[in-house]
Scaffold this active site. Structure first.
Site, short mmCIF file in Angstrom:
data_model
loop_
_atom_site.label_atom_id
_atom_site.label_comp_id
_atom_site.label_asym_id
_atom_site.label_seq_id
_atom_site.Cartn_x
_atom_site.Cartn_y
_atom_site.Cartn_z
N MET A 1 0.86 -1.20 0.00
CA MET A 1 0.00 0.00 0.00
C MET A 1 0.89 1.24 0.00
O MET A 1 1.64 1.47 0.96
CB MET A 1 -0.92 0.01 1.22
CG MET A 1 -2.09 -0.97 1.11
SD MET A 1 -3.20 -0.86 2.53
CE MET A 1 -2.26 -1.74 3.78
N CYS B 1 -2.49 -1.40 -10.38
CA CYS B 1 -2.76 0.00 -10.05
C CYS B 1 -3.72 0.63 -11.08
O CYS B 1 -3.44 0.64 -12.28
CB CYS B 1 -1.46 0.79 -9.99
SG CYS B 1 -1.77 2.52 -9.60
N LYS C 1 0.94 -9.15 -8.96
CA LYS C 1 -0.30 -8.76 -8.28
C LYS C 1 -1.16 -8.03 -9.30
O LYS C 1 -0.72 -7.09 -9.94
CB LYS C 1 -0.01 -7.87 -7.08
CG LYS C 1 -1.27 -7.44 -6.34
CD LYS C 1 -0.95 -6.87 -4.98
CE LYS C 1 -2.20 -6.40 -4.27
NZ LYS C 1 -2.70 -5.11 -4.83
C1 LIG Z 1 -3.76 3.44 0.37
C2 LIG Z 1 -3.61 2.27 -0.56
C3 LIG Z 1 -2.45 2.14 -1.32
C4 LIG Z 1 -2.29 1.05 -2.18
N1 LIG Z 1 -1.11 0.91 -2.85
C5 LIG Z 1 -0.87 -0.21 -3.58
C6 LIG Z 1 0.41 -0.48 -4.16
O1 LIG Z 1 1.37 0.30 -4.02
N2 LIG Z 1 0.55 -1.63 -4.88
C7 LIG Z 1 -0.48 -2.52 -5.05
O2 LIG Z 1 -0.30 -3.55 -5.70
N3 LIG Z 1 -1.69 -2.30 -4.50
C8 LIG Z 1 -1.90 -1.20 -3.77
N4 LIG Z 1 -3.10 -1.02 -3.14
C9 LIG Z 1 -4.13 -2.07 -3.26
C10 LIG Z 1 -4.02 -3.06 -2.10
O3 LIG Z 1 -2.80 -3.74 -2.13
C11 LIG Z 1 -5.17 -4.10 -2.15
O4 LIG Z 1 -5.10 -4.79 -3.36
C12 LIG Z 1 -6.55 -3.45 -2.03
O5 LIG Z 1 -6.57 -2.46 -1.01
C13 LIG Z 1 -7.63 -4.50 -1.75
O6 LIG Z 1 -7.37 -5.18 -0.56
P1 LIG Z 1 -8.14 -4.83 0.83
O7 LIG Z 1 -9.61 -4.94 0.54
O8 LIG Z 1 -7.65 -5.85 1.82
O9 LIG Z 1 -7.76 -3.43 1.19
C14 LIG Z 1 -3.31 0.08 -2.31
C15 LIG Z 1 -4.47 0.23 -1.56
C16 LIG Z 1 -4.63 1.29 -0.69
C17 LIG Z 1 -5.90 1.40 0.13
#
Ligand SMILES: Cc1cc2nc3c(=O)[nH]c(=O)nc-3n(C[C@H](O)[C@H](O)[C@H](O)COP(=O)(O)O)c2cc1C
Length: 325
Positions: A17, A101, A141
């Protein structure tokens, strides 16, 4: 579970994240039982230009292992050079490619989830990276597709596996969906059924019940948790206990939360310097400090503190209140 030759203790992983999974937060989650932690996504262009701020994002400690460094970019040659640079200079356990992303600034350059609508590009980038860092596992991912009319799982899983990818983490929303609606776990199940490599399920795990349901419904090998872990590294100790059928650990006291804030803050200042560290910490404070009486006042004073001194004062006041609890 194993990814490539790497043994993973707990199949509960911290999602990458941006602005959240910095080095202190990863350390905290690892101590609580996260099986793998990942850097936030790091620009391949920035890496090959040896941009200092970009390289700062990759810094990690041995205590975090196994760790994955995630890179993004829209050019196969740049991605393969950046991957090699990361492996030679930092020696992570896993190199992860970001095909998830959805931010237009990123996808306009062919990076992130842009590859979901150009599978030749995805093949080129993935092959180039797998070839250039054949000494460590390469993982991916991704999202389920660009939009509802172009879902590419499970088919793309077979392609990636053939190219030599060692595991796939799937966040089963589309690019167009961004974070709206629900993650459709059906796609995780389909991907798992179609592939022999480990499949990591991600999306909308908010609590222990969600986690158990995702394992049971999809058959995934591991789960990856993002938003539910923000300000809550304790999520991982609860998850490990739930998975092992053990009683739920005692929730953190206010003092535990205050001490964790302090430790996180100190590590961030040490790692990123006073200015950047203090700025990055604002988001963490607002994640940690919620859900108890008076939280809004402490949160407000920490998040809006104009400088480092004011932030330290506000943190001391929070610590004092926690000690008096
Ligand atoms: C603040 C934030 C930043 C994120 N940055 C990335 C990132 O740098 N790389 C990535 O693959 N996913 C990123 N994501 C997506 C998360 O890795 C994840 O796939 C997404 O939040 C869904 O999972 P969750 O429901 O458990 O939050 C980000 C999500 C959030 C909320």
């Amino acid at each position: 579970m194993r990814i490539g030759g790497i043994d993973i203790n707990n199949p509960i992983l911290l999602a990458p994240m941006a602005g959240v999974t910095d080095y202190p937060f990863r350390i905290l989650c690892k101590e609580m039982g996260a099986g793998i932690v990942y850097s936030e996504f790091v620009s391949a262009d920035g890496i090959i230009r040896e941009n200092a701020k970009t390289l700062d994002l990759i810094h990690f400690e041995d205590a975090e292992r196994p760790i994955g460094v995630q890179i993004f970019g829209g050019d196969a040659r740049v991605m393969s050079n950046a991957a090699r640079y990361v492996v030679d200079s930092f020696k992570p356990d896993i190199l992860d490619i970001n095909y998830g992303c959805p931010v237009p600034k990123v996808t306009k350059k062919g990076a992130g989830s842009a590859a979901l609508k150009d599978l030749c590009l995805m093949d080129d980038i993935t092959s180039a990276v797998v070839e250039s860092v054949s000494d460590i596992p390469v993982t991916v991912k991704m999202r389920a597709g660009w939009n509802d009319d172009s879902i590419i799982v499970p088919k793309v899983g077979e392609r990636l596996e053939k190219i030599g990818v060692s595991a796939i983490a799937l966040h089963p929303r589309t690019t167009k969906q961004r974070y709206t609606g629900k993650a459709d776990w059906r796609y995780i199940k389909e991907l798992k059924d179609a592939c022999s490599i480990p499949i990591i399920g991600n999306g909308d795990i908010r609590n222990m019940d969600d986690m158990i349901r995702m394992f049971e419904y999809t058959g995934c090998d591991a789960v990856m948790v993002g938003r539910a872990a923000q300000g809550n590294p304790w999520f991982f100790q609860n998850a490990v206990a739930a998975l092992n059928g053990e009683p739920e650990p005692t929730p953190p006291s206010l003092l535990d939360i205050a001490k964790t804030c302090k430790r996180h803050f100190e590590l961030l200042l040490e790692n990123r310097g006073e200015r950047t560290g203090a700025n990055l910490m604002r988001k963490h404070f607002s994640n940690y400090i919620k859900g108890f009486p008076g939280a809004a006042i402490f949160r407000q004073s920490l998040v809006t503190a104009p400088d480092l001194n004011a932030m330290n004062d506000a943190l001391s006041a929070f610590m004092q209140a926690a000690e008096n609890e």
